[in-house]
Design an enzyme around this catalytic site. Structure first.
Site, PDB file in Angstrom:
ATOM      1  N   THR A  65     -20.915   7.436  -1.162  1.00 37.35           N
ATOM      2  CA  THR A  65     -22.174   8.040  -1.448  1.00 37.35           C
ATOM      3  C   THR A  65     -22.390   8.692  -2.748  1.00 37.35           C
ATOM      4  O   THR A  65     -21.661   8.232  -3.432  1.00 37.35           O
ATOM      5  CB  THR A  65     -22.567   9.155  -0.385  1.00 37.35           C
ATOM      6  OG1 THR A  65     -23.891   9.696  -0.323  1.00 37.35           O
ATOM      7  CG2 THR A  65     -21.535  10.321  -0.352  1.00 37.35           C
ATOM      8  N   LYS A  69     -22.349   4.915  -5.624  1.00 37.17           N
ATOM      9  CA  LYS A  69     -22.811   3.614  -4.760  1.00 37.17           C
ATOM     10  C   LYS A  69     -22.682   2.654  -5.858  1.00 37.17           C
ATOM     11  O   LYS A  69     -22.225   1.253  -5.623  1.00 37.17           O
ATOM     12  CB  LYS A  69     -23.966   3.763  -4.411  1.00 37.17           C
ATOM     13  CG  LYS A  69     -23.992   4.327  -3.042  1.00 37.17           C
ATOM     14  CD  LYS A  69     -25.455   4.525  -2.376  1.00 37.17           C
ATOM     15  CE  LYS A  69     -25.437   5.497  -1.083  1.00 37.17           C
ATOM     16  NZ  LYS A  69     -26.723   5.455  -0.550  1.00 37.17           N
ATOM     17  N   ASP A 106     -27.803   0.712   3.899  1.00 41.52           N
ATOM     18  CA  ASP A 106     -28.822   1.611   3.976  1.00 41.52           C
ATOM     19  C   ASP A 106     -30.156   0.924   4.664  1.00 41.52           C
ATOM     20  O   ASP A 106     -30.892   1.619   5.301  1.00 41.52           O
ATOM     21  CB  ASP A 106     -29.043   2.158   2.665  1.00 41.52           C
ATOM     22  CG  ASP A 106     -27.908   3.246   2.361  1.00 41.52           C
ATOM     23  OD1 ASP A 106     -27.410   3.882   3.388  1.00 41.52           O
ATOM     24  OD2 ASP A 106     -27.728   3.669   1.203  1.00 41.52           O
ATOM     25  N   GLY A 131     -39.929   6.409  -5.484  1.00 39.71           N
ATOM     26  CA  GLY A 131     -38.772   6.489  -5.855  1.00 39.71           C
ATOM     27  C   GLY A 131     -38.086   5.384  -6.204  1.00 39.71           C
ATOM     28  O   GLY A 131     -38.594   4.128  -5.770  1.00 39.71           O
ATOM     29  N   ALA A 132     -37.408   5.019  -7.246  1.00 39.57           N
ATOM     30  CA  ALA A 132     -36.752   3.892  -7.736  1.00 39.57           C
ATOM     31  C   ALA A 132     -35.263   4.002  -8.235  1.00 39.57           C
ATOM     32  O   ALA A 132     -34.857   3.574  -9.037  1.00 39.57           O
ATOM     33  CB  ALA A 132     -37.590   3.253  -9.068  1.00 39.57           C
ATOM     34  N   GLY A 133     -34.649   4.910  -7.338  1.00 37.62           N
ATOM     35  CA  GLY A 133     -33.221   5.139  -7.482  1.00 37.62           C
ATOM     36  C   GLY A 133     -32.249   4.174  -6.630  1.00 37.62           C
ATOM     37  O   GLY A 133     -32.839   3.112  -5.940  1.00 37.62           O
ATOM     38  N   ALA A 135     -31.309   4.347  -3.444  1.00 38.23           N
ATOM     39  CA  ALA A 135     -31.586   4.283  -2.058  1.00 38.23           C
ATOM     40  C   ALA A 135     -32.825   3.293  -2.109  1.00 38.23           C
ATOM     41  O   ALA A 135     -32.832   2.368  -1.149  1.00 38.23           O
ATOM     42  CB  ALA A 135     -32.141   5.855  -1.660  1.00 38.23           C
ATOM     43  N   TYR A 222     -32.968  14.225   4.821  1.00 33.67           N
ATOM     44  CA  TYR A 222     -33.415  15.114   6.244  1.00 33.67           C
ATOM     45  C   TYR A 222     -32.649  16.435   6.173  1.00 33.67           C
ATOM     46  O   TYR A 222     -31.915  16.714   5.142  1.00 33.67           O
ATOM     47  CB  TYR A 222     -32.330  14.203   7.151  1.00 33.67           C
ATOM     48  CG  TYR A 222     -31.061  13.969   6.961  1.00 33.67           C
ATOM     49  CD1 TYR A 222     -30.772  12.474   6.296  1.00 33.67           C
ATOM     50  CD2 TYR A 222     -29.920  14.874   7.083  1.00 33.67           C
ATOM     51  CE1 TYR A 222     -29.560  12.318   5.949  1.00 33.67           C
ATOM     52  CE2 TYR A 222     -28.641  14.437   6.573  1.00 33.67           C
ATOM     53  CZ  TYR A 222     -28.453  13.266   6.024  1.00 33.67           C
ATOM     54  OH  TYR A 222     -27.283  12.977   5.428  1.00 33.67           O
ATOM     55  N   GLY A 244     -34.813  11.244   7.611  1.00 29.27           N
ATOM     56  CA  GLY A 244     -33.914  10.124   7.543  1.00 29.27           C
ATOM     57  C   GLY A 244     -32.593  10.180   8.496  1.00 29.27           C
ATOM     58  O   GLY A 244     -31.756   9.481   8.395  1.00 29.27           O
TER      59      GLY A 244
HETATM   60  P1  NDP Z   1     -31.367   8.623  -7.075  1.00 31.90           P
HETATM   61  O1  NDP Z   1     -30.603   9.947  -7.755  1.00 31.90           O
HETATM   62  O2  NDP Z   1     -30.330   7.222  -7.218  1.00 31.90           O
HETATM   63  O3  NDP Z   1     -32.705   8.424  -7.285  1.00 31.90           O
HETATM   64  C1  NDP Z   1     -33.560   9.710  -7.099  1.00 31.90           C
HETATM   65  C2  NDP Z   1     -35.034   9.168  -7.265  1.00 31.90           C
HETATM   66  O4  NDP Z   1     -35.987  10.354  -6.800  1.00 31.90           O
HETATM   67  C3  NDP Z   1     -35.560   8.637  -8.712  1.00 31.90           C
HETATM   68  O5  NDP Z   1     -36.360   7.496  -8.393  1.00 31.90           O
HETATM   69  C4  NDP Z   1     -36.059   9.896  -9.196  1.00 31.90           C
HETATM   70  O6  NDP Z   1     -37.280   9.460 -10.045  1.00 31.90           O
HETATM   71  C5  NDP Z   1     -36.816  10.578  -7.978  1.00 31.90           C
HETATM   72  N1  NDP Z   1     -36.964  11.863  -8.125  1.00 31.90           N
HETATM   73  C6  NDP Z   1     -35.986  13.022  -8.303  1.00 31.90           C
HETATM   74  N2  NDP Z   1     -36.691  14.274  -8.291  1.00 31.90           N
HETATM   75  C7  NDP Z   1     -38.070  14.073  -8.203  1.00 31.90           C
HETATM   76  C8  NDP Z   1     -39.176  14.785  -8.181  1.00 31.90           C
HETATM   77  N3  NDP Z   1     -39.066  16.005  -8.316  1.00 31.90           N
HETATM   78  N4  NDP Z   1     -40.516  14.248  -7.977  1.00 31.90           N
HETATM   79  C9  NDP Z   1     -40.420  12.994  -8.058  1.00 31.90           C
HETATM   80  N5  NDP Z   1     -39.496  12.126  -8.017  1.00 31.90           N
HETATM   81  C10 NDP Z   1     -38.246  12.502  -8.000  1.00 31.90           C
HETATM   82  O7  NDP Z   1     -30.992   9.044  -5.442  1.00 31.90           O
HETATM   83  P2  NDP Z   1     -30.769   8.230  -4.043  1.00 31.90           P
HETATM   84  O8  NDP Z   1     -31.914   7.002  -4.397  1.00 31.90           O
HETATM   85  O9  NDP Z   1     -29.501   7.843  -4.052  1.00 31.90           O
HETATM   86  O10 NDP Z   1     -31.333   9.069  -2.951  1.00 31.90           O
HETATM   87  C11 NDP Z   1     -32.763   9.307  -2.703  1.00 31.90           C
HETATM   88  C12 NDP Z   1     -33.273   9.944  -1.423  1.00 31.90           C
HETATM   89  O11 NDP Z   1     -32.702   9.111  -0.348  1.00 31.90           O
HETATM   90  C13 NDP Z   1     -32.182  11.381  -1.375  1.00 31.90           C
HETATM   91  O12 NDP Z   1     -32.878  12.494  -0.720  1.00 31.90           O
HETATM   92  C14 NDP Z   1     -30.949  10.954  -0.352  1.00 31.90           C
HETATM   93  O13 NDP Z   1     -30.662  12.045   0.192  1.00 31.90           O
HETATM   94  C15 NDP Z   1     -31.926  10.084   0.650  1.00 31.90           C
HETATM   95  N6  NDP Z   1     -30.974   9.065   1.245  1.00 31.90           N
HETATM   96  C16 NDP Z   1     -30.855   8.846   2.864  1.00 31.90           C
HETATM   97  C17 NDP Z   1     -30.151   8.189   3.381  1.00 31.90           C
HETATM   98  C18 NDP Z   1     -30.001   8.070   4.869  1.00 31.90           C
HETATM   99  O14 NDP Z   1     -29.106   7.630   5.470  1.00 31.90           O
HETATM  100  N7  NDP Z   1     -30.950   9.056   5.624  1.00 31.90           N
HETATM  101  C19 NDP Z   1     -29.289   7.095   2.655  1.00 31.90           C
HETATM  102  C20 NDP Z   1     -29.340   7.073   1.107  1.00 31.90           C
HETATM  103  C21 NDP Z   1     -30.153   7.998   0.444  1.00 31.90           C
HETATM  104  P3  NDP Z   1     -36.676   9.440 -11.614  1.00 31.90           P
HETATM  105  O15 NDP Z   1     -36.316   8.041 -11.627  1.00 31.90           O
HETATM  106  O16 NDP Z   1     -37.763   9.446 -12.469  1.00 31.90           O
HETATM  107  O17 NDP Z   1     -35.718  10.227 -12.070  1.00 31.90           O
END
Ligand code: NDP
Length: 280
Positions: A65, A69, A106, A131-133, A135, A222, A244
């Site tokens: 996690t 990843k 996922d 979001g574009a991270g 997940a 969640y 989630g």
């Molecule tokens: P990352 O750190 O890879 O990406 C975070 C994303 O959130 C980016 O797109 C970032 O934008 C954006 N972001 C962060 N803060 C803000 C804000 N205040 N306003 C707007 N956009 C914001 O995280 P992950 O992709 O790994 O995880 C994302 C979510 O998914 C988390 O909440 C995680 O807990 C959840 N998750 C849940 C799972 C489940 O099984 N339920 C499995 C995997 C993830 P920018 O690119 O501009 O920084």
């Protein structure tokens, strides 16, 4: 030390609050599988050495996690198509020939939670992915495989959304933009929040009137209380506004299946975790 015990673990940082050991213990009891699943605090710097030692000492499989990843993706000997495209791996499985397969469960966990547990179809729907991270990368292919009418990815850092869409455009109708542009694409039938904003009680800056009538909201995050995005969805009139937890259990079930060849029943585990959090 090599043992005959079937050893599995989740690596991440922070990891203290991970529900994965509990979920896999419940799956093991339910399916009569003899295994041990632990949570281990592992930083990005420690990942390669710790993963190598884990498998060298007889470990059978790992979940990875945040923040591991992408590192797990680079480290795996070979990968499934969904993991390859995601550029992120959350499940590592030892193979008979000693190699390690990387997968990403996922997306199928999310799709299963939506479709099977909540009866929410994605086919022909207009979908907004916030979001574009990591997940978002992990869930895009399974979402596109459901043949939605379109997927619009919106992100704070706009070029990341545009880039991510470009990487998946050969798999379906997908485009990227910033939050302020969203009004041009509305309304959406399903809005998925894959930003980490909820983890700090925040919301992405979303325009009003994004959600279609009878629309659904889903936060990948969640908690014990409804997240800021789940509350926003209800305020916008969503017929369902979910978090989630179900996805977490479903992605774990898929990993369990990859490792053990047995598919656990997820609903009793989701029900138990839901009951535990409402009793807090
Ligand atoms: P990352 O750190 O890879 O990406 C975070 C994303 O959130 C980016 O797109 C970032 O934008 C954006 N972001 C962060 N803060 C803000 C804000 N205040 N306003 C707007 N956009 C914001 O995280 P992950 O992709 O790994 O995880 C994302 C979510 O998914 C988390 O909440 C995680 O807990 C959840 N998750 C849940 C799972 C489940 O099984 N339920 C499995 C995997 C993830 P920018 O690119 O501009 O920084």
């Amino acid at each position: 030390m090599t043992t005959s015990l079937n050893r599995y673990a989740v690596f991440g940082q922070p990891i203290k609050h991970s529900k994965s050991p509990r979920i896999h213990q419940l799956f093991a009891e339910q399916t009569g599988q003899d295994l041990q699943y632990t949570a281990q605090e592992v930083s990005a710097e420690q990942f390669t050495v710790t993963a190598e030692a884990f498998f060298a000492q007889g470990g059978k499989g790992l979940n990875c996690t945040v923040p591991l990843k992408e590192l797990a993706w680079a480290w795996a000997t070979h990968k499934t198509e969904r993991a390859e495209l995601a550029k992120a791996v959350n499940t590592l499985a030892l193979q008979a020939d000693g190699s390690v397969l990387g997968d990403n469960t996922d997306g199928c966990g999310l799709v299963r939670d939506l479709l099977v547990n909540h009866g929410i179809a994605l086919t022909e729907k207009r979908i907004l992915l916030l979001g574009a991270g990591g997940a978002s990368r992990g869930i895009l292919l399974p979402i596109l495989e459901q043949s939605p009418a379109c997927v619009v990815i919106a992100n704070r850092t706009v070029n990341k959304a545009v880039q991510l869409a470009a990487e998946f455009v050969h798999k379906g109708c997908v485009s990227g933009c910033g939050f302020a542009d969203l009004i041009d694409y509305a309304p959406f039938d399903v809005i998925l929040n894959a930003t980490s904003a909820s983890l700090s009680g925040q919301l992405p800056p979303l325009p009003e009137d994004l959600l279609a009538k009878q629309g659904v909201c889903y936060d990948l995050a969640y908690g014990n209380e409804p997240t800021a995005f789940v509350r926003w969805g209800l305020e916008q009139g969503a017929i369902k506004s979910l978090d989630g937890l179900g996805m977490l259990v479903e992605q774990a079930a898929e990993a369990f299946f990859i490792w053990r060849g047995v598919r656990p029943e997820t609903q009793p585990v989701i029900d138990l975790l839901n009951a535990e959090r409402t009793s807090l």
